[in-house]
Design an enzyme around this catalytic site. Sequence first.
Site, mmCIF file in Angstrom:
data_model
loop_
_atom_site.group_PDB
_atom_site.id
_atom_site.type_symbol
_atom_site.label_atom_id
_atom_site.label_comp_id
_atom_site.label_asym_id
_atom_site.label_seq_id
_atom_site.Cartn_x
_atom_site.Cartn_y
_atom_site.Cartn_z
ATOM 1 N N GLU A 107 5.893 3.796 -5.451
ATOM 2 C CA GLU A 107 4.708 3.681 -6.326
ATOM 3 C C GLU A 107 4.325 2.562 -6.653
ATOM 4 O O GLU A 107 3.725 1.547 -6.582
ATOM 5 C CB GLU A 107 4.612 4.771 -8.123
ATOM 6 N N GLU A 180 10.761 -4.978 -5.147
ATOM 7 C CA GLU A 180 10.618 -4.062 -6.284
ATOM 8 C C GLU A 180 11.613 -2.569 -5.750
ATOM 9 O O GLU A 180 11.939 -2.355 -8.056
ATOM 10 C CB GLU A 180 9.164 -2.984 -5.352
HETATM 11 ZN ZN LIG Z 1 8.384 1.336 -12.535
#
Ligand SMILES: [Zn+2]
Length: 1036
Positions: A107, A180
């Site tokens: 995501e 990330e």
């Molecule tokens: Zn998150």
Amino acid sequence: MWGRYPAARRRLLMLSLSRTLNQKSWRWKSGPANERALQYKIGEQIHGFTVNQVTAVPELFLTAVKLSHESTGAKYLHVAREDSNNLFSVQFRTTPLDSTGVPHILEHTVLCGSQKYPCRDPFFKMLNRSLSTFMNAFTASDYTLYPFSTQNPKDFQNLLSVYLDAAFFPCLRQLDFWQEGWRLEHENPTDPQTPLVFKGIVFNEMKGAFTDNERLFSQHLQNKLLPDHTYAVISGGDPLSIPDLTWEQLKQFHATHYHPSNARFFTYGNFPLEQHLKQIHEEALTKFHRIEPNTAIPVQQLWDKPREHHVKCGSDSFAADPTKQTTISVSFLLTDITDTFETFTLNLLSSLLVGGPNSPFYKALLEANLGTDFSPDVGFNGCTQEAYFSVGLQGIAEKDIETVKQITARTIDEVIEKGFEEERIEALLHKIEIQMKHQSTSFGLALTSYIASCWNHEGDPVELLKIASKVTQFRQHLKENPTFLQEKVKQYFKDNPHRLTLSMSPDESYYEKQAKLEAEKLKQKVNVLSEEEKKQTYEKGLELIALQSKPQDTSCLPALKVSDIEPTIPFTELEMAFAADEIPVQYCSQPTNGMVYFRAVSSLNTLPEELKPYVPLFCSVITKMGCGALGYREQAQQMELKTGGMSVSPHIIPDDSHLDAYEQGVLFSSLCLDRNLPDMMHLWSEIFNNPHFEEEEHFRVLVKMTAQELSNGIPDSGHLYASVRASKTLTPAGELQEMFNGMDQVKLIKRIAEMSDIKPVLRKLPRIKKYLLNSDNMRCSVNATPQQISQASKEVENFLKGITRSKKERKPVRPHVIEKSPVSVPVGRERLNCSQITRKLITEPTFKPCQMKTHFLLPFPVNYVGECIRTVPYTASDYASLRILARLMTAKFLHREIREKGGAYGGGATLSQSGIFTFYSYRDPNSISTFSTFEKAAEWAQSGEFAQQDIDEAKLAVFSAVDAPIAPSDKGMNHFLNGITDEMKQRHREQLFAVSCDHLIDVANKYLAGGKSTRGLAVLGPENPHIAKDPSWVKR
Ligand SMILES: [Zn+2]
């Protein structure tokens, strides 16, 4: 972001309607958007899609159009409604089978760049190139959702293009995965002598997430109640499993899950559907062929006997009594959520069981004086394929676990025997009626989260929207079979062996053990590295920094221009009147859809200082203690039957032109259906004239719940507590803020909750009442339909005449009070006379701001950092420049340094209405170095190394907040509460447009440069050797 929607859980059908486009139409009509949608024919082909169903849902003023995409099988739902705040979302079913956090890291990573938009982080860049009213992404347990909303058609197309490309054609570069997800990197990346550590945004986000014990408990609960498939793992990622994820696995997960055949598209609002379909078809779907996604979740095997589990957590640092920190709940697996009527019934049933002081579990569990509050996730949970119900307590002694279990079983037996009072069922159905009528500005977002779970498992989202027919069906069942609900309780609770008893208690060394496990994991990873790999790790760390620091070309991204922003705002018409001789009342006629909103502000100026710290507690209990002839249970019942809620809260408002002046008071807020206004105002009268303060045990229950909520809220709001503390000594209002909303308040309430004799505190409440609940220094406001205004003014008049007014004028406690009345200014053709609202402000002419640094020691593995600087008030021209500068620094400097490089979950700068400029970070592995990042940010701003494009982007971002839609219930509130008129807003707007590069450099020099202004610092977080050594820090 990870986690379930707060809006979608625990609350019953939390739907609220959005504002109407046409402000002149006082009643809802099915406008052109609905009419257009109703024209579609079943079987009609539009841009690769086929129309399958067209359904009008009059109770929500919408028309739902269901479609499917021929060549890929993608599902599509369009909801046409006369609402300009249009929303898009795409949802994928993501059902991981391990806790590496793959859906969550994905995501994040898809938002880092895509084929058409290969620049780094287009998602965050678009925040500054758009007038979006919402942009985000969520990872739930079994789906991932990407929503945005905007009122501007061009913006909609731009954002849609970026979202589609991100979801379907992301770059998923290895460096993005490292940034990330997780990576090994030297503590100081430029120094290979420093140790290798784990870094990564999701890695830190999840470490932070599980410092929230409620969240930890919820996670265990779901994992253990549904242990057979995807619900047994942590979709967000377990910090100890995240480092097992590889880049290859991430790409594989994308290929199998982010495919149109596994996608559900949703659009909402008044923009035409064809344009959306065309763009989605052409830019994404034509490039795919249908696959079999195989992401469905098998039905959970039902247990033949109940199960029990015990887990550990970190201890609550504010609890004086560590022996009473156990949480326990009993949970029952219910039914498949795609059975919408059964789910509706069970949802209602759950509210009857646990909602409010009249519910059987409130009486049996909360009032048993065993714990502080209900356990997390109490009531109905509909976010998994099979819903479940959970009930229990937190803050109990471990020895009371058995007692709680017994009480739970006994309560279920009693409900089966006695059933529910009819009036409570009526109150609940009334609540649904209000929720259907009350309009919010984010209806599209509420809808997409409301339908996401059911649709995710092939349920019918349109069925879910037909709420009125469900209410009718429910009433019918109840009529035909008066024991309908009791039978459900027997079936789902008494006779249900799929039942889990989960308990959780603190372990003093919990975080220490977690840290040790992390250290072992790290050792495993580091030990297998060859010298060559170590060298590569170091080089990749440098490469990542180089990439993060490189100036970026974002010209590939679409953008709105500053000229796309409306130059002027429409003014809201307000009427002023006096009621009961001299109390000012503001009336605002709005299309409120049959609802009335009443508010009042009462001043704190005469309240003795020693009572002040108890004002927030007074506010939170005053509508819950009983009044007049009503005991607290009857009062709660009446409020549910007749109103949509009545609440009281402290109110501190900075002055718009002097930093050393502010207004202090409390705000009373309430709403009801037109027909119930007399009843609601009667309730207010009774609360003002005859509130009860006798029920000591009930008071204790309320205090404990408040205390528990406050300390549970710290992991989510740590940065706010840090900022409130850091600004405490900068303005006179700062001290009051800390007293009402800061850590001081958290500690005070916690202390009261633990008192063995609570009477001395209870006795303060009638004293506070004497100063607050009268009409001496009051003003009121009403938002209603024009037809309802005159009726409302009569009711307000009656209310005001009926409440006490002091015979002689009370003296303010502080000598320096100034009266402030906004000047009346011409508005369009009419002249609004707003000058009657006089506000009494406190000033402190001798106030001197001073510097203070505070460290709140908390046992968390992450920090929350705040640094505040005193600047200028709202009307000063520098204020607009500072506001733009805060946004510019966040987007162009702080985000990169604190999040991307520093690994914190978030960080930035904001300017508050009180003129306090705040730097902050959120779930931050660093603390002291974050302060030096703030310093560098200021230097960067002074250097003026930004382009006109950067300034324009910051303006767009600021304007998307300034121009955010306002619901009919809230129109005119800025004037009523803050004294900010539309003229002042328009002037501020013009100042914002006028901000230039020179202005920005000028304010950076004037206010942010070291030594120029007084500042305050605060950190919430673990032991900190650097701070410990430094005597200039206050340690709390
Ligand atoms: Zn998150």
